[in-house]
Design a protein around this motif. Structure first.
Motif, PDB file in Angstrom:
ATOM      1  N   ALA A  63      -3.430   5.449   0.412  1.00  0.00           N
ATOM      2  CA  ALA A  63      -1.975   5.265   0.266  1.00  0.00           C
ATOM      3  C   ALA A  63      -1.656   3.844  -0.181  1.00  0.00           C
ATOM      4  O   ALA A  63      -0.755   3.618  -1.003  1.00  0.00           O
ATOM      5  CB  ALA A  63      -1.271   5.573   1.588  1.00  0.00           C
ATOM      6  N   GLY A  64      -2.399   2.868   0.339  1.00  0.00           N
ATOM      7  CA  GLY A  64      -2.187   1.485  -0.066  1.00  0.00           C
ATOM      8  C   GLY A  64      -2.538   1.255  -1.522  1.00  0.00           C
ATOM      9  O   GLY A  64      -1.799   0.587  -2.260  1.00  0.00           O
ATOM     10  N   LEU A  65      -3.662   1.830  -1.953  1.00  0.00           N
ATOM     11  CA  LEU A  65      -4.073   1.708  -3.358  1.00  0.00           C
ATOM     12  C   LEU A  65      -3.051   2.356  -4.280  1.00  0.00           C
ATOM     13  O   LEU A  65      -2.724   1.818  -5.345  1.00  0.00           O
ATOM     14  CB  LEU A  65      -5.452   2.348  -3.563  1.00  0.00           C
ATOM     15  N   ALA A  66      -2.541   3.521  -3.874  1.00  0.00           N
ATOM     16  CA  ALA A  66      -1.546   4.223  -4.694  1.00  0.00           C
ATOM     17  C   ALA A  66      -0.269   3.404  -4.815  1.00  0.00           C
ATOM     18  O   ALA A  66       0.368   3.372  -5.882  1.00  0.00           O
ATOM     19  CB  ALA A  66      -1.252   5.598  -4.096  1.00  0.00           C
ATOM     20  N   THR A  67       0.111   2.741  -3.736  1.00  0.00           N
ATOM     21  CA  THR A  67       1.324   1.917  -3.750  1.00  0.00           C
ATOM     22  C   THR A  67       1.162   0.723  -4.685  1.00  0.00           C
ATOM     23  O   THR A  67       2.062   0.408  -5.470  1.00  0.00           O
ATOM     24  CB  THR A  67       1.648   1.428  -2.325  1.00  0.00           C
ATOM     25  N   ILE A  68       0.016   0.052  -4.603  1.00  0.00           N
ATOM     26  CA  ILE A  68      -0.253  -1.073  -5.501  1.00  0.00           C
ATOM     27  C   ILE A  68      -0.184  -0.606  -6.954  1.00  0.00           C
ATOM     28  O   ILE A  68       0.447  -1.252  -7.806  1.00  0.00           O
ATOM     29  CB  ILE A  68      -1.641  -1.678  -5.215  1.00  0.00           C
ATOM     30  N   LYS A  69      -0.841   0.510  -7.233  1.00  0.00           N
ATOM     31  CA  LYS A  69      -0.869   1.032  -8.604  1.00  0.00           C
ATOM     32  C   LYS A  69       0.534   1.360  -9.105  1.00  0.00           C
ATOM     33  O   LYS A  69       0.898   1.029 -10.235  1.00  0.00           O
ATOM     34  CB  LYS A  69      -1.749   2.279  -8.661  1.00  0.00           C
ATOM     35  N   ALA A  70       1.332   1.999  -8.258  1.00  0.00           N
ATOM     36  CA  ALA A  70       2.687   2.400  -8.670  1.00  0.00           C
ATOM     37  C   ALA A  70       3.562   1.194  -8.968  1.00  0.00           C
ATOM     38  O   ALA A  70       4.256   1.146  -9.989  1.00  0.00           O
ATOM     39  CB  ALA A  70       3.320   3.266  -7.582  1.00  0.00           C
ATOM     40  N   ILE A  71       3.536   0.193  -8.089  1.00  0.00           N
ATOM     41  CA  ILE A  71       4.387  -0.979  -8.283  1.00  0.00           C
ATOM     42  C   ILE A  71       3.915  -1.803  -9.475  1.00  0.00           C
ATOM     43  O   ILE A  71       4.711  -2.255 -10.301  1.00  0.00           O
ATOM     44  CB  ILE A  71       4.428  -1.840  -7.001  1.00  0.00           C
ATOM     45  N   ASN A  72       2.595  -1.968  -9.610  1.00  0.00           N
ATOM     46  CA  ASN A  72       2.065  -2.771 -10.708  1.00  0.00           C
ATOM     47  C   ASN A  72       2.253  -2.111 -12.067  1.00  0.00           C
ATOM     48  O   ASN A  72       2.219  -2.792 -13.098  1.00  0.00           O
ATOM     49  CB  ASN A  72       0.581  -3.066 -10.491  1.00  0.00           C
ATOM     50  N   SER A  73       2.427  -0.794 -12.071  1.00  0.00           N
ATOM     51  CA  SER A  73       2.582  -0.086 -13.354  1.00  0.00           C
ATOM     52  C   SER A  73       3.996  -0.213 -13.921  1.00  0.00           C
ATOM     53  O   SER A  73       4.217   0.067 -15.099  1.00  0.00           O
ATOM     54  CB  SER A  73       2.243   1.401 -13.178  1.00  0.00           C
ATOM     55  N   LYS A  74       4.945  -0.648 -13.100  1.00  0.00           N
ATOM     56  CA  LYS A  74       6.340  -0.673 -13.554  1.00  0.00           C
ATOM     57  C   LYS A  74       6.587  -1.542 -14.784  1.00  0.00           C
ATOM     58  O   LYS A  74       7.267  -1.107 -15.716  1.00  0.00           O
ATOM     59  CB  LYS A  74       7.261  -1.083 -12.398  1.00  0.00           C
ATOM     60  N   PRO A  75       6.052  -2.772 -14.848  1.00  0.00           N
ATOM     61  CA  PRO A  75       6.326  -3.591 -16.038  1.00  0.00           C
ATOM     62  C   PRO A  75       5.821  -2.959 -17.341  1.00  0.00           C
ATOM     63  O   PRO A  75       6.397  -3.197 -18.410  1.00  0.00           O
ATOM     64  CB  PRO A  75       5.573  -4.892 -15.741  1.00  0.00           C
ATOM     65  N   ALA A  76       4.758  -2.145 -17.259  1.00  0.00           N
ATOM     66  CA  ALA A  76       4.237  -1.488 -18.465  1.00  0.00           C
ATOM     67  C   ALA A  76       5.248  -0.511 -19.045  1.00  0.00           C
ATOM     68  O   ALA A  76       5.175  -0.163 -20.236  1.00  0.00           O
ATOM     69  CB  ALA A  76       2.928  -0.769 -18.140  1.00  0.00           C
ATOM     70  N   ARG A  77       6.199  -0.088 -18.231  1.00  0.00           N
ATOM     71  CA  ARG A  77       7.246   0.828 -18.719  1.00  0.00           C
ATOM     72  C   ARG A  77       8.063   0.182 -19.838  1.00  0.00           C
ATOM     73  O   ARG A  77       8.615   0.882 -20.683  1.00  0.00           O
ATOM     74  CB  ARG A  77       8.178   1.228 -17.574  1.00  0.00           C
TER      75      ARG A  77
END
Length: 262
Positions: A63-77
């Motif tokens: 769950a922690g890894l998924a959260t990091i991935k989700a938040i870090n992916s936002k700027p790529a949007r």
């Protein structure tokens, strides 16, 4: 989740496990107290982002890894082409489960959803997998619906988007970070790069990571079609990320801190 908690998650994601005392020693150098760091670890554990395989030792969870991935992916949007479809999350959670409801709403906002109506959240980007993960994590099955589609009435204009996501506040935050970079962080970074002292470089690396994390969680990274003219988000994130990467490259590979950079 606070940005400092996210940087702690980031550090934990780079190693198999890490002792609380190691984290305390690192973050005390940044002005945080031992109690603050231990309380942050307790919160992360309670929320399921980290686990403790043995006393005072921690490791990141799925769950922690998924959260990091989700938040870090936002700027790529910011670099993506929007397909004009919307994700809509509707929830009806009873007052008896108010705490879970508040946690879910907070997670939606950090992912980049905006409140359209009471208990209705929208995003131009597809975060349904992350939202579904929060539904399972909080035990809200049957109380949340996720839809995808287009508006037939009441389309979201840039003016509406500005109100829904409080873009004025986010733009002010970006301008504040731009001034901070120029007046405070830039001179410190220049000095650290000149001296090459590993701890100083690493602490600045963490500081920039924390500032970026705060922006990533605050900014929904909306498509150009929904943003005001001359939006500063892309430019300022690019400049801050450039500084972050430069500091990472400057940390000697033989340093104790290099394990957190790979």
């Amino acid at each position: 989740m606070l940005s400092v908690e996210k940087t702690m998650l980031f550090l934990l994601s780079k190693v198999e496990q890490m002792g609380a005392q190691q984290l305390v020693e690192i973050y005390e150098q940044r002005g945080y107290t031992s109690n603050y760091i231990r309380n942050a670890l307790s919160r992360l554990k309670k929320e399921g982002y980290i686990a403790s395989p043995s006393r005072s030792w921690y490791q990141v969870t799925e769950a922690g890894l998924a959260t990091i991935k989700a938040i870090n992916s936002k700027p790529a949007r910011y670099q993506e082409q929007w397909d004009q479809t919307w994700e809509v999350v509707m929830l009806e959670v009873p007052e008896a489960e108010r705490k879970k409801r508040d946690q879910f709403r907070s997670a939606l906002l950090q992912l980049g959803y905006g409140p359209l109506y009471n208990s209705v959240y929208i995003s131009p980007w597809n975060y349904r997998q992350e939202a579904a993960g929060q539904i399972r994590k909080l035990g809200l099955d049957g109380k949340v619906s996720i839809l995808q589609g287009q508006f037939l009435e009441g389309a979201i204009t840039p003016h509406k988007a500005q109100a829904i996501w409080q873009l004025d506040r986010i733009e002010a935050l970006y301008q504040e970070k731009a001034a901070w970079m120029q007046q405070e962080f830039g001179p410190l970074m220049h000095e650290a790069l000149q001296t090459g002292q590993p701890l100083q470089l690493f602490l600045l690396y963490l500081q920039m990571g924390e500032e970026l994390s705060g922006l990533f969680m605050a900014d929904p990274s909306l498509p150009d079609e929904l943003l005001p003219d001359h939006w500063p988000g892309k430019r300022i994130i690019g400049e801050m990320s450039g500084h972050w990467e430069r500091l990472a490259k400057a940390i000697p590979r033989e340093s104790l801190y290099a394990q957190f950079i790979r």
